[in-house]
Design an enzyme around this catalytic site. Structure first.
Site, PDB file in Angstrom:
ATOM      1  N   PRO A  16       1.032  -0.941   0.078  1.00  0.00           N
ATOM      2  CA  PRO A  16      -0.340  -0.051   0.562  1.00  0.00           C
ATOM      3  C   PRO A  16       0.560   1.565  -0.240  1.00  0.00           C
ATOM      4  O   PRO A  16       2.033   1.661   1.214  1.00  0.00           O
ATOM      5  CB  PRO A  16      -0.402  -0.057   1.406  1.00  0.00           C
ATOM      6  CG  PRO A  16      -0.610  -1.653   1.971  1.00  0.00           C
ATOM      7  CD  PRO A  16       0.706  -1.842   1.056  1.00  0.00           C
ATOM      8  N   GLU A  17       0.941   2.742  -1.010  1.00  0.00           N
ATOM      9  CA  GLU A  17       1.362   3.174  -0.963  1.00  0.00           C
ATOM     10  C   GLU A  17       0.414   4.506  -1.009  1.00  0.00           C
ATOM     11  O   GLU A  17      -0.821   4.278  -0.899  1.00  0.00           O
ATOM     12  CB  GLU A  17       2.675   3.288  -2.798  1.00  0.00           C
ATOM     13  CG  GLU A  17       3.381   2.113  -2.454  1.00  0.00           C
ATOM     14  CD  GLU A  17       4.262   2.274  -3.195  1.00  0.00           C
ATOM     15  OE1 GLU A  17       4.914   3.589  -4.174  1.00  0.00           O
ATOM     16  OE2 GLU A  17       5.001   1.182  -3.530  1.00  0.00           O
TER      17      GLU A  17
END
Length: 288
Positions: A16-17
């Site tokens: 997750p960015e």
DNA sequence: CGGACAACCTGGTTGC
DNA sequence: TGCAACCAGGTTGTCC
């Protein structure tokens, strides 16, 4: 090729960015405001970073959710009392809103029961994700939170700001862009993709960039992130939105985990190496 | 202060 | 076949 092949089957390939966190936060903001929190069922104690487990569970019970947003890779939940809940998904964390009777994953770490017989569920195979519950007016206990860089999709992220921050850096360009103090929200996937779109080699010295190269990098960061947000993120294997759906940006990736695959621009096989301690992918012909 | 790097974790894959 | 070693990466903590 070993890494490419093995990654296709592994479950840790959700990273997750900013685009993934933005997707989860915006979906929660469509579904959660107005809902009442009944308590907290903590299945893995390490998930609660602040305050203690006991205080977390007792203080969050009875709150009402007002709004959900994002800062860097943190999800921010504003609560009725003025308290805030900050969530970092780290490597493998995921949030879903499900009926309380739905089957639970073996990796469920925290369940927050809501009204209407639903639960906000935090599933995190590798146990790196963290929740922080802040009392009204309380600051994040992490010093690093106060030094987060500008949001790359907001007005404060200008070519001038990027140029000033790069001029103060040593080491590699890759390391600079991964540093959340320089610009917030980038991670390994989108740094490699942005560097490709800008035509810059990850090992370049940040101080060596010409003005037109900095402008290209600034534009590439914004374009890559906007497109990835539009695609609701990148799903390699397990990353899901709050509805349990996959993202689609993996279909638009140019270099990340594409070692050996022809460059979409020139056909040269994509190269892979370790830069700044991270798996790094680039086109040896297009990126200088 | 900045930069390098180990540690935190799990599970699929590799290598003996 | 069995099992230990290896590896991925966001962030913090430690060391130089």
């Amino acid at each position: 090729m070993r890494t490419l092949r093995s990654c296709a089957k592994q479950g840790w390939c959700e990273l997750p960015e900013l685009p993934e966190v933005e997707t989860v936060a915006s979906e929660l903001n469509e579904r959660l405001p107005g809902r009442a929190i009944l308590g907290a069922e903590i299945l893995w104690p390490g998930t609660i970073a602040h305050p203690s487990q006991e205080r977390f569970a007792s203080q969050i019970g009875g709150e009402r959710i007002e709004q959900v947003g994002r800062r860097a890779k943190y999800i921010v939940v504003w609560l009725g009392s003025g308290a805030r809940l900050l969530i970092h998904l780290r490597m493998t964390g995921g949030l879903t809103l499900e009926p309380a009777t739905a089957p639970r994953s073996a990796h469920l770490r925290l369940a927050i029961p809501l009204d209407c017989h639903e639960e906000l569920r935090f599933t995190d195979m590798r146990k790196f994700g963290r929740f922080y519950l802040l009392a009204p007016g309380e600051e994040m206990p992490l010093p690093s939170f106060a030094t987060l860089g500008p949001e790359p999709l907001e007005d404060g992220f200008t070519v001038t700001v990027l140029a000033e921050r790069l001029a103060a850096r040593r080491g590699t360009l890759k390391a600079a862009l991964l540093d959340q103090r320089l610009v917030a929200g980038l991670g390994n996937i989108y740094v490699d993709e942005a560097l490709f779109h800008a035509g810059l080699h990850p090992c370049r010295a940040p101080q060596s960039l010409r003005p037109e190269e900095i402008a290209a990098l600034h534009g590439a960061i914004i374009i890559v992130l906007r497109r990835a947000v539009g695609a609701k993120g990148t799903t390699f294997s397990d990353y899901r939105t709050t509805w349990g759906r996959t993202g689609a940006y993996q279909e638009e990736l140019s270099v990340f985990r594409k070692q050996g695959v022809p460059c979409p621009r020139c056909g040269t096989p994509i190269d892979r190496g370790v830069v700044a301690g991270r798996g790094t992918h680039w086109c040896p012909a297009c990126q200088r």
